[in-house]
Design a protein around this motif. Structure first.
Motif, mmCIF file in Angstrom:
data_model
loop_
_atom_site.group_PDB
_atom_site.id
_atom_site.type_symbol
_atom_site.label_atom_id
_atom_site.label_comp_id
_atom_site.label_asym_id
_atom_site.label_seq_id
_atom_site.Cartn_x
_atom_site.Cartn_y
_atom_site.Cartn_z
ATOM 1 N N LEU A 1 9.350 -2.396 0.493
ATOM 2 C CA LEU A 1 9.238 -3.395 1.542
ATOM 3 C C LEU A 1 9.510 -2.695 2.855
ATOM 4 N N PHE B 1 14.130 -11.258 0.310
ATOM 5 C CA PHE B 1 13.188 -10.676 -0.637
ATOM 6 C C PHE B 1 13.973 -9.826 -1.640
ATOM 7 N N PHE C 1 7.671 -12.353 -5.545
ATOM 8 C CA PHE C 1 6.527 -11.465 -5.378
ATOM 9 C C PHE C 1 5.334 -11.836 -6.252
ATOM 10 N N ASP D 1 4.500 -5.203 1.947
ATOM 11 C CA ASP D 1 4.950 -5.199 0.552
ATOM 12 C C ASP D 1 3.959 -4.329 -0.214
ATOM 13 N N HIS E 1 0.602 -7.888 1.222
ATOM 14 C CA HIS E 1 0.799 -7.330 -0.115
ATOM 15 C C HIS E 1 -0.314 -6.311 -0.358
ATOM 16 N N LEU F 1 12.124 -14.620 -2.876
ATOM 17 C CA LEU F 1 10.722 -14.432 -3.230
ATOM 18 C C LEU F 1 10.614 -13.647 -4.524
ATOM 19 N N GLU G 1 17.749 -5.790 -2.349
ATOM 20 C CA GLU G 1 17.327 -6.953 -1.579
ATOM 21 C C GLU G 1 17.154 -6.592 -0.110
#
Length: 393
Positions: free
Chosen positions: A192, A389, A10, A181, A43, A8, A373
């Motif tokens: 995260l 992620f 983001f 997030d 998010h 991802l 990550e």
């Protein structure tokens, strides 16, 4: 090795936009990412209160459902109405001053979750105190048997470091997984946070460090220390490994806990009682560590555990040796692997007894030069793919 789903970036993608007024004239945009049916991603980019409010509002129905299951579990375990238990437990403890001292923003986030979800503050606050209820109310027979590992490959050969954990908790939490997030709009710092609906966080990673946690209910607790969820989230506010370790060593802990902290240069395992913090290393190389749910170096035991030992042995022994099948399993992986790679860790977390009926999520955090990550399997990793992620530094 399992194939990992999607890296991802983001950016805003395949998402549902939602915005809400959170007080005064302030208005913040938030994204509920529904790309993964098994893992809602929120998010968030507001103030702590606004982030909590958005969390509470967007996950309102899920929070209400989970809090209902939690209350039912309390009533089954303790035999009294949940609201009476909550009131009694909060009257008997005093965690808020410690939260105000060490992590005041998190108190505002909890207040926001309460307002957004429409559930009273005392209930939402007690809902955050998972370990504190297990430990201080001595409900320690329910399943909360997490397993963690930390690998300092950078010390050995310069390759990425890892910390990883299977979170095992009571099955009624299963299916309520959420990933937060969170971006600080002033600094751009991102974290995260692995959690469940209505809870501020179980473990997580930012661009510099990550943290896992394992309950150590046999260690001394306190009625006025910093709750586990606030320790974990407090660490994720730090910008360096050293700051994170100093924070863990410096707070008064509400519950016995093991924290493994990792970065691209270091890994450490800390066993925390309310009055003593010790390190755990399997050997002198300090290239790897692992943990389950029994203290391995810290002997500041909970009075209830000392009473148990006295009843068992007739007196309290000078030393106590602990082991269980999950600890032995992760120990075997560490000792029998010439190089503890991502593949080795993934395989270990996917096998019994480390992966079991109580496994809620599995998380693997990788730290390389220029990135962190998070791989997360929202369920049991033997049957649920990891989602990847990445945070760039």
């Amino acid at each position: 090795m399992k194939s990992f789903l999607l890296i991802l970036s983001f950016a805003v993608f395949n998402a549902f936009l939602a915005s809400a007024t959170t007080g005064g004239d302030s208005r913040k945009e938030v994204v509920l990412d529904t790309a993964y049916s098994s893992l809602p991603v929120l998010h968030l980019n507001g103030t702590p209160y606004e982030n909590g409010f958005q969390h509470g509002k967007i996950m309102r129905s899920r929070i209400a459902e989970l809090v209902g299951l939690w209350k039912r579990d309390i009533e089954e375990k303790y035999g009294i109405p949940a609201d009476r238990f909550i009131a009694t437990f909060l009257d008997s403890t005093n965690y808020i001053p410690s939260i105000k001292r060490w992590t005041p923003d998190l108190l505002e986030e909890i207040r926001g979750i309460s307002a957004g979800s429409g559930i009273d503050f005392n209930t939402i606050f007690a809902f955050q105190l998972v370990d504190e209820i297990w430990t201080n109310a001595r409900l320690i027979s329910i399943p909360h048997h997490c397993t963690s590992i930390g690998v300092n490959n950078s010390k050995r050969d310069g390759s990425p470091n890892y910390i990883a954990q299977n979170i095992d908790i009571t099955p009624f939490y299963h299916g309520f997984e959420v990933l937060l997030d969170i971006v600080d709009t002033e600094t751009g710092a991102r974290k995260l946070v692995t959690t469940f609906a209505g809870y501020i966080g179980a473990n997580g990673v930012n661009r510099h460090i990550g943290i896992t946690e394992n309950t150590l209910a046999d260690l001394k607790s306190s009625l006025d220390g910093l709750p586990v969820c606030c320790v974990a989230r407090g660490v994720l506010e730090k910008e360096s490994f050293e700051e994170a370790v100093d924070f863990i060593r410096g707070v008064k802990h509400a519950s016995g806990q093991n924290y493994i902290v990792g970065s691209d240069s270091s890994v450490i395992s800390l066993e925390c009682a309310s009055d003593l913090v010790t390190e755990y290393w399997p050997d002198s190389t300090k290239e790897y560590t692992f943990h389950a749910n029994k203290p391995l170096t810290n002997s500041s035991y909970h009075p209830a555990f000392l009473s148990y030992l006295k009843a068992l042995y007739g007196s309290i022994p000078e030393s106590v040796s602990f082991s269980d099948e999950r600890l032995e399993a992760i120990k075997a992986v560490a000792l029998n692997s010439r190089h503890i790679s991502l593949e080795v860790i993934t395989d270990a977390l996917s096998k019994r007894p480390i992966c079991n009926a109580n496994t809620f999520v599995s998380t693997i955090m990788e730290f390389g030069k220029g990135y962190s990550e998070l791989r997360i399997s929202p369920g049991k990793p033997d049957s649920t793919e990891y989602i990847l992620f990445r945070i760039k530094k």
